[in-house]
Design a protein around this motif. Structure first.
Motif, PDB file in Angstrom:
ATOM      1  N   ALA A   1       0.981  -1.378   0.075  1.00 18.88           N
ATOM      2  CA  ALA A   1      -0.122  -0.018  -0.073  1.00 18.88           C
ATOM      3  C   ALA A   1       0.857   1.347   0.072  1.00 18.88           C
ATOM      4  CB  ALA A   1      -0.932  -0.032   1.173  1.00 18.88           C
ATOM      5  N   VAL A   2       2.020   1.186   0.702  1.00  5.59           N
ATOM      6  CA  VAL A   2       3.054   2.259   0.745  1.00  5.59           C
ATOM      7  C   VAL A   2       3.602   2.472  -0.650  1.00  5.59           C
ATOM      8  CG1 VAL A   2       4.790   3.270   1.663  1.00  5.59           C
ATOM      9  CG2 VAL A   2       3.503   2.013   3.165  1.00  5.59           C
ATOM     10  N   VAL A   3       3.967   1.608  -1.123  1.00  7.89           N
ATOM     11  CA  VAL A   3       4.441   1.619  -2.400  1.00  7.89           C
ATOM     12  C   VAL A   3       3.470   2.073  -3.546  1.00  7.89           C
ATOM     13  CG1 VAL A   3       5.600   0.000  -4.585  1.00  7.89           C
ATOM     14  CG2 VAL A   3       6.351  -0.151  -2.219  1.00  7.89           C
ATOM     15  N   ALA A   4       2.382   1.681  -3.384  1.00  9.82           N
ATOM     16  CA  ALA A   4       1.172   2.336  -4.456  1.00  9.82           C
ATOM     17  C   ALA A   4       1.073   3.513  -4.229  1.00  9.82           C
ATOM     18  CB  ALA A   4      -0.136   1.245  -4.135  1.00  9.82           C
ATOM     19  N   ALA A   5       0.823   4.178  -2.780  1.00  8.27           N
ATOM     20  CA  ALA A   5       0.689   5.573  -2.547  1.00  8.27           C
ATOM     21  C   ALA A   5       1.705   6.318  -2.981  1.00  8.27           C
ATOM     22  CB  ALA A   5       0.322   5.741  -1.299  1.00  8.27           C
ATOM     23  N   ASN A   6       3.045   5.959  -2.836  1.00  7.34           N
ATOM     24  CA  ASN A   6       4.342   6.601  -3.531  1.00  7.34           C
ATOM     25  C   ASN A   6       4.320   6.633  -4.802  1.00  7.34           C
ATOM     26  OD1 ASN A   6       4.940   6.917  -0.801  1.00  7.34           O
ATOM     27  ND2 ASN A   6       6.509   5.397  -0.823  1.00  7.34           N
ATOM     28  N   ALA A   7       3.715   5.695  -5.390  1.00  2.00           N
ATOM     29  CA  ALA A   7       3.801   5.515  -6.951  1.00  2.00           C
ATOM     30  C   ALA A   7       2.677   6.644  -7.475  1.00  2.00           C
ATOM     31  CB  ALA A   7       3.314   4.286  -7.774  1.00  2.00           C
ATOM     32  N   VAL A   8       1.707   6.759  -6.886  1.00  3.39           N
ATOM     33  CA  VAL A   8       0.621   7.800  -7.283  1.00  3.39           C
ATOM     34  C   VAL A   8       1.147   9.209  -6.977  1.00  3.39           C
ATOM     35  CG1 VAL A   8      -1.902   8.846  -6.763  1.00  3.39           C
ATOM     36  CG2 VAL A   8      -1.248   6.341  -6.787  1.00  3.39           C
ATOM     37  N   TYR A   9       2.071   9.543  -6.151  1.00  7.68           N
ATOM     38  CA  TYR A   9       2.568  10.538  -5.386  1.00  7.68           C
ATOM     39  C   TYR A   9       3.240  11.087  -6.544  1.00  7.68           C
ATOM     40  CZ  TYR A   9       4.676  14.278  -2.858  1.00  7.68           C
ATOM     41  OH  TYR A   9       5.563  15.365  -2.358  1.00  7.68           O
ATOM     42  N   ALA A  10       4.346  10.061  -6.924  1.00  9.59           N
ATOM     43  CA  ALA A  10       5.272  10.420  -8.017  1.00  9.59           C
ATOM     44  C   ALA A  10       4.556  11.250  -9.410  1.00  9.59           C
ATOM     45  CB  ALA A  10       6.116   9.046  -8.696  1.00  9.59           C
ATOM     46  N   ARG A  11       3.316  10.712  -9.581  1.00  6.93           N
ATOM     47  CA  ARG A  11       2.849  11.323 -10.670  1.00  6.93           C
ATOM     48  C   ARG A  11       1.940  12.594 -10.534  1.00  6.93           C
ATOM     49  NH1 ARG A  11       2.877   8.326 -15.537  1.00  6.93           N
ATOM     50  NH2 ARG A  11       2.119  10.227 -16.259  1.00  6.93           N
ATOM     51  N   PHE A  12       1.398  12.762  -9.178  1.00  6.93           N
ATOM     52  CA  PHE A  12       0.296  13.700  -8.731  1.00  6.93           C
ATOM     53  C   PHE A  12       0.960  14.239  -7.628  1.00  6.93           C
ATOM     54  CE2 PHE A  12      -1.868  10.230 -11.285  1.00  6.93           C
ATOM     55  CZ  PHE A  12      -2.307  11.177 -12.171  1.00  6.93           C
TER      56      PHE A  12
ATOM     57  N   LEU B   1      -6.971   3.194   4.218  1.00  2.28           N
ATOM     58  CA  LEU B   1      -8.748   3.341   4.184  1.00  2.28           C
ATOM     59  C   LEU B   1      -9.182   2.181   3.125  1.00  2.28           C
ATOM     60  CD1 LEU B   1      -9.551   7.029   4.337  1.00  2.28           C
ATOM     61  CD2 LEU B   1      -9.900   5.330   5.972  1.00  2.28           C
ATOM     62  N   ALA B   2      -8.435   2.033   2.211  1.00  2.00           N
ATOM     63  CA  ALA B   2      -8.748   1.013   1.110  1.00  2.00           C
ATOM     64  C   ALA B   2      -8.721  -0.294   1.738  1.00  2.00           C
ATOM     65  CB  ALA B   2      -8.038   1.118  -0.274  1.00  2.00           C
ATOM     66  N   LEU B   3      -7.393  -0.748   2.439  1.00  2.00           N
ATOM     67  CA  LEU B   3      -7.184  -1.780   2.855  1.00  2.00           C
ATOM     68  C   LEU B   3      -8.258  -2.130   4.356  1.00  2.00           C
ATOM     69  CD1 LEU B   3      -3.318  -2.079   3.408  1.00  2.00           C
ATOM     70  CD2 LEU B   3      -4.760  -3.179   1.747  1.00  2.00           C
ATOM     71  N   ALA B   4      -8.570  -1.057   4.852  1.00  4.47           N
ATOM     72  CA  ALA B   4      -9.507  -1.110   6.027  1.00  4.47           C
ATOM     73  C   ALA B   4     -10.848  -1.887   5.619  1.00  4.47           C
ATOM     74  CB  ALA B   4      -9.516   0.094   6.798  1.00  4.47           C
TER      75      ALA B   4
ATOM     76  N   GLY C   1       5.660   5.550   5.560  1.00  2.00           N
ATOM     77  CA  GLY C   1       4.542   5.414   4.940  1.00  2.00           C
ATOM     78  C   GLY C   1       3.519   4.478   5.724  1.00  2.00           C
ATOM     79  N   ILE C   2       4.329   3.487   6.544  1.00  2.00           N
ATOM     80  CA  ILE C   2       3.478   2.210   6.975  1.00  2.00           C
ATOM     81  C   ILE C   2       2.772   3.018   8.160  1.00  2.00           C
ATOM     82  CG2 ILE C   2       3.832   0.609   8.454  1.00  2.00           C
ATOM     83  CD1 ILE C   2       5.578  -0.834   6.948  1.00  2.00           C
ATOM     84  N   VAL C   3       3.182   4.017   8.731  1.00  2.00           N
ATOM     85  CA  VAL C   3       2.590   4.611  10.003  1.00  2.00           C
ATOM     86  C   VAL C   3       1.205   5.236   9.374  1.00  2.00           C
ATOM     87  CG1 VAL C   3       2.737   6.322  11.655  1.00  2.00           C
ATOM     88  CG2 VAL C   3       4.644   4.820  11.212  1.00  2.00           C
TER      89      VAL C   3
END
Length: 661
Positions: free
Chosen positions: A13-24, A38-41, A283-285
């Motif tokens: 999930a951290v990797v996915a969020a960081n990948a999105v942040y790299a573009r946006f 929240l998606a994992l929750a 990111g995990i936190v």
């Protein structure tokens, strides 16, 4: 096994969020990481997920604090030490007392000890979060340095006060004199113990390097284990493990400065490892906050329909109190920050107040609250976590909107032309000295060619332009091979095998995932090579080829190796001529990348890779010369830093790409 799987999902999930942040990157990364949580929750796997509280202090906070310590500039820390001490100790303790008292007043059901624990949780600031928010605005240098130094030590102050408050909650006993004495022992004892133990650990690391036991497989794990060892030993004697870790990290930072040029490869690997690890843990936190928040809200809603609204209001009031306290503290020079006039002093104080962003350490402490007390659920644990989350979100949102209005845009002061000219001068200096010292031989020529590519390989190339060049280069190769077959200079079967190699080069270097997938499927299923006659024969030849070849460098182990060397020379020369005639000012970078891919393939086919050890030694010498060149020039600090970054990137690329191991 299930816990391991759940942790791996958190990392994903951290990797996915960081990948999105790299573009946006208009949205702070913390918000994207919370959204991923929240998606994992809402997946069944995380409905009852809990990490042991001790995990946060030991595995997450200790590592992050050590990394912050080793990345702190000791000279800047010394220059602002008085201000740092005032903010990180005096203001932090006063803020904890104010927040605790107000919380106890607003929420009488909170004991004073628990209210003080909440104050300790939400007091620490997060310089990383501040940097992500202020990347598009120009924060005064003196203010940014103060924020970075403050966050290092007020984290530790908050953690020490938090531990004392939780101990009071657990035991129900507290003495003011004993508390003050215990705080002093834990705080200063932790720093002293960390300095002593850090000195021994650093001395051990230097001894290993002096004995030439400096392989990354030894030094990197040695460094990664350091915060865990220091934390455990410090806690075992009753002092602050976190402060001990910070002190040890500071000593490691001083040592890293001394070793910057003497162990290039080791420093690159170590820096990269710590950067990735810190990013993942931070990111995990935030992902965990997203995972936990729905369950916390659900439990609060079940208890009282007005609990959520009340706690949101309390969080907002506490954030306002801390912001006002920070403004007054710096405005009236209780933590002096250099300013030329009262107006600038007010501006600095306002920036300091708004930049009191809370993040990773606050969340980690909130999650480290005990799960039980005397066999029962820990009282108001969900309330504390929720208030901490509210404070974090408000502290992230408000400066995101207000600071751009109060500060000028962060415009680049070094132009692209200046950077390009300086880079060219740096590379020419290194190439000239390498040739002068080692003469014009094949090995030197290879190194000079690699150095020359530094001038055009920086930054991101245009993806469509790069893919188009690889397609055109492949077409040039295919045309040359066709002509060789037509003139009976080449056997058709050998020609087809070579074209498979050429197509593999094109597939590996496609920048778009869809392009790579499309070409690979064409290569695998259709086999559209101009010399093939039937698809079945192509597929049979392909499978036979895969059996004969290794997965990464297939053509190096295929049969007919010496024949392929002969075949490769004419198309290679044709591709180089094509690239030479195609080069323009707009596609220079893409051409350099294509040229590098074909040069590397040519070296492997021609056997030139046997000279890798000597080539690596020359490259290291060249990078040292480039460092020396920058130090000799009177370049502005920003330009020098960009050149240093470019050299570090080139070291990482070249010394890994041409590592003989």
């Amino acid at each position: 096994m299930q816990t391991v799987f759940l942790v791996l999902l958190l990392i994903a999930a951290v990797v996915a969020a960081n990948a999105v942040y790299a573009r946006f990157n208009k949205i702070p990364a913390a918000f994207l990481q919370i959204a991923a949580g929240l998606a994992l929750a809402f997946t069944p796997l995380y409905h009852n997920f809990e990490l042991e509280p001790e995990v946060f202090l030991f595995v997450i906070i200790s590592v992050l604090m050590f990394n912050d310590g080793q990345n702190t500039n000791s000279r800047k820390l010394g220059r602002h030490f008085k201000t740092t001490l005032s903010l990180a100790v005096a203001l932090a303790l006063i803020t904890i007392l104010l927040v605790g008292s107000l919380t106890h007043y607003l929420l009488p059901q909170f004991s004073l000890a628990l209210a003080l624990a909440l104050g300790a949780i939400i007091t620490p600031t997060d310089a990383v979060a501040v940097s992500s928010i202020t990347k598009n605005v120009k924060v005064p240098t003196v203010v940014m340095e103060t924020l970075e130094n403050e966050s290092l030590f007020n984290d530790a102050s908050g953690i020490v006060a938090f531990n004392l408050a939780i101990a009071t909650v657990m035991t129900g006993r507290f003495s003011l004199l004993h508390g003050i004495g215990n705080f002093g022992y834990v705080f200063f004892g932790g720093i002293l113990f960390g300095l002593v133990l850090g000195f021994l650990i650093v001395a051990g690391r230097i001894s290993l390097i002096n004995m030439h036991v400096d392989a990354p497989s030894v030094i990197v794990p040695y460094t990664l284990l350091t915060p865990f060892v220091v934390y455990l030993l410090a806690e075992a004697i009753g002092v602050s493990g976190i402060l001990a870790v910070v002190a040890t990290g500071l000593l490691h930072g001083i040592q890293a400065d001394r070793l910057r040029l003497t162990t290039s490869r080791l420093q690159i690997v170590t820096t990269t490892t710590w950067s990735v690890l810190a990013s993942i843990l931070n990111g995990i936190v935030f992902v965990l906050l997203g995972v936990s928040l729905p369950r916390v809200v659900e439990r609060l809603s079940q208890r009282n329909t007005h609990s959520i609204e009340l706690l949101v209001g309390v969080g907002a009031i506490l954030y306002l109190l801390m912001t006002v306290a920070r403004f007054l503290w710096t405005r009236f020079d209780l933590a002096p920050i250099r300013a030329w006039n009262p107006c600038e002093k007010t501006t600095n104080a306002l920036i300091m107040a708004l930049s009191g962003v809370h993040g990773t350490i606050t969340l980690a402490m909130a999650f480290s609250l005990p799960l039980t007390l005397n066999g029962q659920a820990f009282p108001y644990r969900n309330d504390v976590i929720f208030i901490a989350a509210v404070v974090i979100l408000i502290s992230l949102i408000i400066p995101t909107f207000i600071l751009p209005l109060a500060l000028p845009s962060n415009q680049q002061t070094i132009s692209d032309t200046q950077l390009t000219d300086a880079k060219a001068a740096m590379v020419n200096y290194a190439m000239t000295l390498i040739q002068a010292c080692h003469g014009n031989n094949p090995l030197t020529s290879q190194v000079v060619m690699l150095l020359d590519s530094q001038r055009t390989l920086a930054g991101r190339p245009d993806k469509a332009q790069l893919s188009n060049l690889f397609d055109q280069a492949y077409a040039v190769e295919a045309q040359v091979i066709e002509e060789m077959v037509a003139h009976a200079e080449l056997d058709a079967n050998l020609a087809e095998r070579y074209l498979r190699i050429a197509s593999e080069t094109r597939i590996r270097n496609q920048q778009s995932l869809s392009q790579r997938l499309r070409l690979f499927l064409k290569f695998l299923l259709l086999g559209k090579f101009s010399l093939s006659k039937r698809a079945r024969q192509r597929r049979r030849a392909f499978h036979q080829y895969r059996k004969q070849a290794a997965s990464h460098s297939a053509f190096e182990h295929a049969s007919g190796w010496s024949e392929l060397r002969t075949v490769e020379k004419p198309p290679y020369r044709a591709v180089l001529e094509f690239l030479r005639t195609t080069t323009t000012a707009d596609n220079q970078q893409a051409v350099a990348i294509v040229r590098r891919a074909y040069d590397e393939r040519h070296r492997r086919l021609s056997g030139a890779r046997d000279d890798l050890p000597g080539q690596n030694n020359l490259l290291i010498e060249a990078f040292q010369l480039e460092y020396n060149f920058i130090q000799q020039q009177a370049y502005p600090a920003e330009l020098s830093n960009q050149l240093y970054t470019q050299i570090s990137t080139d070291q990482l690329v070249y010394l890994q790409s041409f590592d003989p191991e």
